[in-house]
Scaffold this motif. Sequence first.
Motif, PDB file in Angstrom:
ATOM      1  N   VAL A  52      32.352  65.256  51.388  1.00 34.21           N
ATOM      2  CA  VAL A  52      32.600  64.795  52.748  1.00 34.21           C
ATOM      3  C   VAL A  52      32.384  63.101  52.316  1.00 34.21           C
ATOM      4  CG1 VAL A  52      30.742  63.953  54.577  1.00 34.21           C
ATOM      5  CG2 VAL A  52      30.679  66.160  53.333  1.00 34.21           C
ATOM      6  N   GLY A  53      32.435  62.220  51.557  1.00 31.59           N
ATOM      7  CA  GLY A  53      33.081  60.897  51.505  1.00 31.59           C
ATOM      8  C   GLY A  53      34.226  60.903  51.518  1.00 31.59           C
ATOM      9  N   HIS A  54      35.205  61.826  50.964  1.00 31.68           N
ATOM     10  CA  HIS A  54      36.309  62.034  50.407  1.00 31.68           C
ATOM     11  C   HIS A  54      37.020  61.770  51.993  1.00 31.68           C
ATOM     12  CE1 HIS A  54      40.445  62.877  49.428  1.00 31.68           C
ATOM     13  NE2 HIS A  54      39.820  62.097  48.969  1.00 31.68           N
ATOM     14  N   THR A  55      36.335  62.737  52.816  1.00 31.29           N
ATOM     15  CA  THR A  55      37.079  63.709  54.126  1.00 31.29           C
ATOM     16  C   THR A  55      37.062  62.450  54.947  1.00 31.29           C
ATOM     17  OG1 THR A  55      36.567  65.811  53.470  1.00 31.29           O
ATOM     18  CG2 THR A  55      37.246  65.569  56.135  1.00 31.29           C
ATOM     19  N   ALA A  56      36.191  62.036  55.429  1.00 28.95           N
ATOM     20  CA  ALA A  56      35.425  61.257  56.083  1.00 28.95           C
ATOM     21  C   ALA A  56      36.629  59.585  55.565  1.00 28.95           C
ATOM     22  CB  ALA A  56      34.126  60.455  55.771  1.00 28.95           C
ATOM     23  N   ALA A  57      36.581  59.444  54.645  1.00 24.99           N
ATOM     24  CA  ALA A  57      37.708  58.091  54.406  1.00 24.99           C
ATOM     25  C   ALA A  57      38.670  58.318  54.596  1.00 24.99           C
ATOM     26  CB  ALA A  57      37.465  57.810  52.620  1.00 24.99           C
ATOM     27  N   VAL A  58      39.669  59.363  54.100  1.00 17.14           N
ATOM     28  CA  VAL A  58      40.609  59.946  55.036  1.00 17.14           C
ATOM     29  C   VAL A  58      40.692  59.746  55.807  1.00 17.14           C
ATOM     30  CG1 VAL A  58      42.383  61.670  54.923  1.00 17.14           C
ATOM     31  CG2 VAL A  58      41.348  61.028  52.687  1.00 17.14           C
ATOM     32  N   ALA A  59      40.411  60.491  57.474  1.00 11.21           N
ATOM     33  CA  ALA A  59      39.856  60.925  58.566  1.00 11.21           C
ATOM     34  C   ALA A  59      39.968  59.176  58.674  1.00 11.21           C
ATOM     35  CB  ALA A  59      38.869  61.264  59.293  1.00 11.21           C
ATOM     36  N   LEU A  60      39.335  57.877  58.762  1.00  7.57           N
ATOM     37  CA  LEU A  60      39.309  56.781  58.854  1.00  7.57           C
ATOM     38  C   LEU A  60      40.550  56.570  58.550  1.00  7.57           C
ATOM     39  CD1 LEU A  60      35.428  56.138  57.715  1.00  7.57           C
ATOM     40  CD2 LEU A  60      35.868  56.808  60.562  1.00  7.57           C
ATOM     41  N   LEU A  62      41.594  55.164  55.704  1.00  5.10           N
ATOM     42  CA  LEU A  62      41.402  54.235  54.581  1.00  5.10           C
ATOM     43  C   LEU A  62      42.375  55.090  53.199  1.00  5.10           C
ATOM     44  CD1 LEU A  62      39.966  52.350  53.264  1.00  5.10           C
ATOM     45  CD2 LEU A  62      38.718  54.477  51.820  1.00  5.10           C
ATOM     46  N   ALA A  63      43.172  55.635  53.244  1.00  3.30           N
ATOM     47  CA  ALA A  63      44.442  56.780  52.270  1.00  3.30           C
ATOM     48  C   ALA A  63      45.478  56.375  53.159  1.00  3.30           C
ATOM     49  CB  ALA A  63      44.196  57.795  52.562  1.00  3.30           C
ATOM     50  N   ALA A  64      46.135  55.485  54.150  1.00  6.22           N
ATOM     51  CA  ALA A  64      47.265  55.419  54.800  1.00  6.22           C
ATOM     52  C   ALA A  64      47.452  53.781  54.321  1.00  6.22           C
ATOM     53  CB  ALA A  64      46.992  55.146  56.343  1.00  6.22           C
ATOM     54  N   PRO A  70      49.967  47.861  48.152  1.00  5.18           N
ATOM     55  CA  PRO A  70      50.455  48.233  46.493  1.00  5.18           C
ATOM     56  C   PRO A  70      49.262  47.329  46.156  1.00  5.18           C
ATOM     57  CG  PRO A  70      52.403  46.936  47.979  1.00  5.18           C
ATOM     58  CD  PRO A  70      51.371  47.156  48.821  1.00  5.18           C
ATOM     59  N   MET A  71      48.851  45.652  46.336  1.00  8.63           N
ATOM     60  CA  MET A  71      47.936  45.493  45.942  1.00  8.63           C
ATOM     61  C   MET A  71      46.674  45.635  46.267  1.00  8.63           C
ATOM     62  SD  MET A  71      46.879  42.006  46.023  1.00  8.63           S
ATOM     63  CE  MET A  71      46.227  41.720  47.930  1.00  8.63           C
ATOM     64  N   LEU A  72      46.121  46.469  47.141  1.00  5.19           N
ATOM     65  CA  LEU A  72      44.935  47.204  47.644  1.00  5.19           C
ATOM     66  C   LEU A  72      45.037  48.791  45.933  1.00  5.19           C
ATOM     67  CD1 LEU A  72      42.278  47.765  48.416  1.00  5.19           C
ATOM     68  CD2 LEU A  72      43.190  49.105  50.672  1.00  5.19           C
ATOM     69  N   PHE A  73      46.390  49.469  45.915  1.00  2.00           N
ATOM     70  CA  PHE A  73      46.296  50.336  45.463  1.00  2.00           C
ATOM     71  C   PHE A  73      46.239  50.220  44.050  1.00  2.00           C
ATOM     72  CE2 PHE A  73      49.620  53.789  42.923  1.00  2.00           C
ATOM     73  CZ  PHE A  73      48.115  54.405  43.139  1.00  2.00           C
ATOM     74  N   THR A  74      46.878  48.849  43.894  1.00  2.00           N
ATOM     75  CA  THR A  74      47.154  48.496  42.069  1.00  2.00           C
ATOM     76  C   THR A  74      45.585  48.392  41.362  1.00  2.00           C
ATOM     77  OG1 THR A  74      49.039  47.727  41.936  1.00  2.00           O
ATOM     78  CG2 THR A  74      47.592  46.736  40.776  1.00  2.00           C
ATOM     79  N   ALA A  75      44.193  48.048  42.716  1.00  2.00           N
ATOM     80  CA  ALA A  75      42.729  46.820  42.549  1.00  2.00           C
ATOM     81  C   ALA A  75      42.304  48.457  42.398  1.00  2.00           C
ATOM     82  CB  ALA A  75      42.622  46.501  43.501  1.00  2.00           C
ATOM     83  N   LEU A  76      42.282  49.474  43.284  1.00  2.00           N
ATOM     84  CA  LEU A  76      42.065  50.755  43.519  1.00  2.00           C
ATOM     85  C   LEU A  76      41.805  51.587  42.054  1.00  2.00           C
ATOM     86  CD1 LEU A  76      39.879  52.164  44.595  1.00  2.00           C
ATOM     87  CD2 LEU A  76      42.096  53.510  45.431  1.00  2.00           C
ATOM     88  N   LYS A  77      43.429  51.409  40.939  1.00  2.00           N
ATOM     89  CA  LYS A  77      43.657  51.615  39.969  1.00  2.00           C
ATOM     90  C   LYS A  77      42.792  51.449  38.506  1.00  2.00           C
ATOM     91  CE  LYS A  77      48.162  51.645  39.825  1.00  2.00           C
ATOM     92  NZ  LYS A  77      50.118  52.265  39.508  1.00  2.00           N
TER      93      LYS A  77
END
Length: 99
Positions: A52-60, A62-64, A70-77
């Motif tokens: 549910v949390g993952h689906t909500a993040a995608v629906a909001l 966050l994935a886009a 790139p900076m946020l993706f690197t920080a997440l990694k």
Amino acid sequence: MPTWEVLITFFGVALLLGLSPGPDNLFVLVQSAQRGWRVGLCVVLGLCLGIVGHTAAVALGLAAVVATSPMLFTALKLCGAAYLAYLAWGAWHAPVSIE
């Protein structure tokens, strides 16, 4: 349009993959067998809460946002790598119990 042979093969493979237990199912089975049905139910609820949390993040969107930054993706990694290192450290230093 795909041929009938391709459609039948695809349907058969999709059916087999859909019916085979995945890691979540096996984890619930092991925890339930070792610790009882209440723990198994808590594991199921935790897994569903994660979905549910993952689906909500995608629906909001966050994935886009992560995909375009790139900076946020690197920080997440890096956060994910740090968390895995933390788990490894805890597993390495956990007391060993022989039952």
